[in-house]
Design a protein around this motif. Structure first.
Motif, short mmCIF file in Angstrom:
data_model
loop_
_atom_site.label_atom_id
_atom_site.label_comp_id
_atom_site.label_asym_id
_atom_site.label_seq_id
_atom_site.Cartn_x
_atom_site.Cartn_y
_atom_site.Cartn_z
N ILE A 17 0.92 -1.08 0.01
CA ILE A 17 0.07 -0.13 -0.10
C ILE A 17 0.89 1.35 -0.04
CG2 ILE A 17 -1.58 1.15 1.38
CD1 ILE A 17 -2.90 -1.38 2.45
N LEU A 18 1.61 1.32 0.73
CA LEU A 18 2.75 2.50 1.04
C LEU A 18 3.49 2.54 -0.13
CD1 LEU A 18 3.84 1.99 4.67
CD2 LEU A 18 2.07 3.73 3.76
N GLY A 19 4.05 1.47 -0.59
CA GLY A 19 4.95 1.61 -1.86
C GLY A 19 4.13 2.03 -3.20
N ILE A 47 6.45 9.68 2.85
CA ILE A 47 6.69 11.10 3.03
C ILE A 47 6.66 11.43 1.25
CG2 ILE A 47 8.47 12.83 3.66
CD1 ILE A 47 9.25 11.10 6.11
N ASN A 48 7.34 10.70 0.61
CA ASN A 48 7.59 10.97 -0.68
C ASN A 48 7.03 9.93 -1.48
OD1 ASN A 48 8.07 11.41 -3.49
ND2 ASN A 48 10.28 11.99 -2.86
N GLN A 53 10.78 4.63 0.01
CA GLN A 53 12.06 4.40 0.78
C GLN A 53 12.66 5.68 1.48
OE1 GLN A 53 13.19 1.35 1.32
NE2 GLN A 53 11.56 0.54 -0.25
N ALA A 54 12.19 6.94 1.17
CA ALA A 54 12.50 8.08 1.85
C ALA A 54 12.16 8.19 3.18
CB ALA A 54 12.13 9.30 1.05
#
Length: 393
Positions: A17-19, A47-48, A53-54
Motif C-alpha cells: 500500500i505504502l509503496g 513522505i515521498n 524508501q525516503a
C-alpha cells in the motif's frame, strides 16, 4: 507488536500500500512496554509518494475503549430489538410528533403494514384530529424526564377504533423538538370488563338495599357485609354487625356450634342449607327466622358463604293458628259424626217399632190382618212366577 508474526503480517499488508503511494488505515493489536496489548487504529503514508524508501509517517490511536463502547452499543441495540420484537405492548420513539421507530406490535395494533407508520405523524394513531391536538397539548406540558399517562381512542387502518392507554417518558433535554418513548396498550376489553363489573356491583347494591329479606356475606362465621334489612331485622344500627360473629344471633353457644357443624357439612356438598330456627335480636328478644345458606366455594364453605334471613314469625303464627283451627274442626266433625250415628240408630229403632205396631195387634202382639194380606200377596206372586199352587188353610 505482540509478536514477530504480527510484525511480519503488518509488513505484508503495509508495504504494497505504502509503496504505491496510498495511505494505510487499519486496526491492529499493539503491545505496550509492560507487555499488555491494546487495539489501535494505525494510519501511515509515505513522505515521498514517488520514493517510499525516503520514509513514512505513522499515527497510532488507542481505540480499545471506543471498540468496547461500540460493542456495548451493539449489545444494547440487539437487546432493544429483542424487547421491541417480543413486547406485548406497542412501543414507539417519537420526535416532534413524528414516529421515528416502532415495533411490530404497534403496527399490528393499528392494522398497519410493516414500516407503514415510520415517518408518519402521531396523529395517524388517533381517532380524531381534536383528540390528537388535546393529547399533544397535555403531553407537551410534561417536563424532561417525567412521564405522561392517559387513555385515548385510537383508530385502525380499517376505520375501527379501540381504547388505548398511552404511557410516555420525555427523554430530550428540554429543547424545542421534544423526544418521547411511548408505550401503547389496547385496554378496550379491560375497560369493558370493568364496566360490566361496575354494573354488576351497582345491581348487587340495589338488590341488597331494596331486598325484603336479610342478606349477609359471611366468612369464618363473621359478618363481612350485610344489607339494611338484616340490620333492621336484628335491631342493629347501620354497620354495627360488620366484623361481628354470627354467634350473637343465637340463643346459646351450644346452638351456635351445632348449627355450624350442620350447615358446613351440608354446604360442602354444594347444596343450600335451609332451616327454620329461633334467633336473637340485639335486645334479647327471640323471633322465628328461615335461614338459607350457600357456600361460594363448596370445598371450603367456612371461607365464604351467602346467607339469607327471612323473619317468619307472623307466618309461623298463622300456620300454628291454621293448624289449631284444623284440629278444632276435625274434633267438631268427629263429635258430630258420633251424634249423627246415634240419631240414625234411634231413628232406625223408631221405624222398626212403628213397623211392628203396624203389622201386629196392639193388645195381643199377634200378626194382624194387614201383615196376613202382605204375606199372602207375596206368596201368590211367588207361586205365579214359579207356576206352583198355593193354598190358605
Amino acid at each position: 507488536y505482540p509478536s514477530r508474526a504480527s510484525y511480519q503480517a503488518m509488513g505484508t499488508i503495509a508495504i504494497p500500500i505504502l509503496g504505491s503511494g496510498r495511505q494505510l488505515d487499519i486496526e491492529w493489536e499493539m503491545r505496550r512496554k509492560d507487555g499488555s496489548t491494546f487495539l489501535a487504529r494505525v494510519i501511515a503514508k509515505a513522505i515521498n509518494e514517488t520514493n517510499p524508501q525516503a520514509g513514512t509517517v505513522w499515527i497510532a490511536e488507542d481505540i480499545t475503549e471506543r471498540r468496547r463502547a461500540d460493542g456495548e452499543i451493539q449489545r444494547m441495540v440487539r437487546e432493544q430489538d429483542l424487547i421491541l420484537d417480543n413486547a406485548t405492548v406497542g412501543i414507539a420513539f417519537v420526535r416532534s410528533r413524528t414516529i421515528q421507530r416502532c415495533n411490530r406490535f404497534l403496527e399490528e395494533m393499528a392494522g398497519a403494514e410493516p414500516g407503514a407508520l415510520l415517518g408518519q405523524s402521531s396523529a395517524a394513531l388517533f381517532s380524531t384530529e381534536a383528540d390528537w391536538q388535546e393529547a399533544v397539548r397535555l403531553a407537551y406540558q410534561t417536563a424532561p424526564g417525567d412521564t405522561h399517562d392517559a387513555e385515548w381512542r385510537f383508530k385502525r387502518a380499517d376505520g375501527s377504533t379501540f381504547l388505548c392507554r398511552t404511557r410516555g417518558r420525555r427523554i430530550d433535554s428540554g429543547g424545542a423538538d421534544q423526544e418521547w418513548i411511548w408505550s401503547f396498550e389496547d385496554v378496550t376489553l379491560e375497560r369493558e370488563a370493568e364496566a360490566r363489573v361496575q354494573r354488576a356491583l351497582v345491581e348487587q347494591e340495589l338488590i341488597l338495599t331494596n331486598a325484603t329479606v336479610g342478606i349477609a356475606f359471611v366468612r369464618q362465621r363473621v359478618f363481612q357485609r350485610c344489607n339494611p334489612r338484616l340490620e333492621e331485622m336484628f335491631g342493629y344500627a347501620p354497620g354495627e354487625l360488620i366484623g361481628k360473629s354470627t354467634a350473637m344471633t343465637f340463643r346459646s353457644t351450644g346452638e351456635f356450634e351445632a348449627a355450624g357443624a350442620a350447615s358446613y357439612s351440608h354446604m360442602a356438598s354444594g347444596a343450600a342449607y335451609i332451616v327454620e330456627r329461633e334467633l336473637r335480636r340485639k335486645d334479647g328478644s327471640m323471633f322465628w327466622c328461615k335461614v338459607v345458606g350457600k357456600a361460594i366455594e363448596p370445598k371450603h364453605p367456612e371461607e365464604a358463604a351467602i346467607v339469607i334471613y327471612d323473619d317468619i314469625t307472623a307466618e309461623r303464627a298463622s300456620r300454628e293458628n291454621l293448624e289449631a283451627s284444623r284440629d278444632s274442626l276435625e274434633r267438631a266433625v268427629s263429635e258430630r259424626t258420633v251424634e249423627l250415628q246415634a240419631e240414625i240408630a234411634d231413628r232406625r229403632q223408631a221405624e222398626s217399632r212403628a213397623q211392628h205396631l203396624a203389622d201386629h195387634d196392639a193388645l195381643t202382639g199377634l200378626p194382624n190382618r194387614r201383615l196376613l194380606e202382605d204375606r199372602l200377596t207375596q206368596a201368590l206372586a211367588l207361586s205365579q212366577r214359579n207356576r206352583e199352587q198355593t193354598a190358605v188353610m
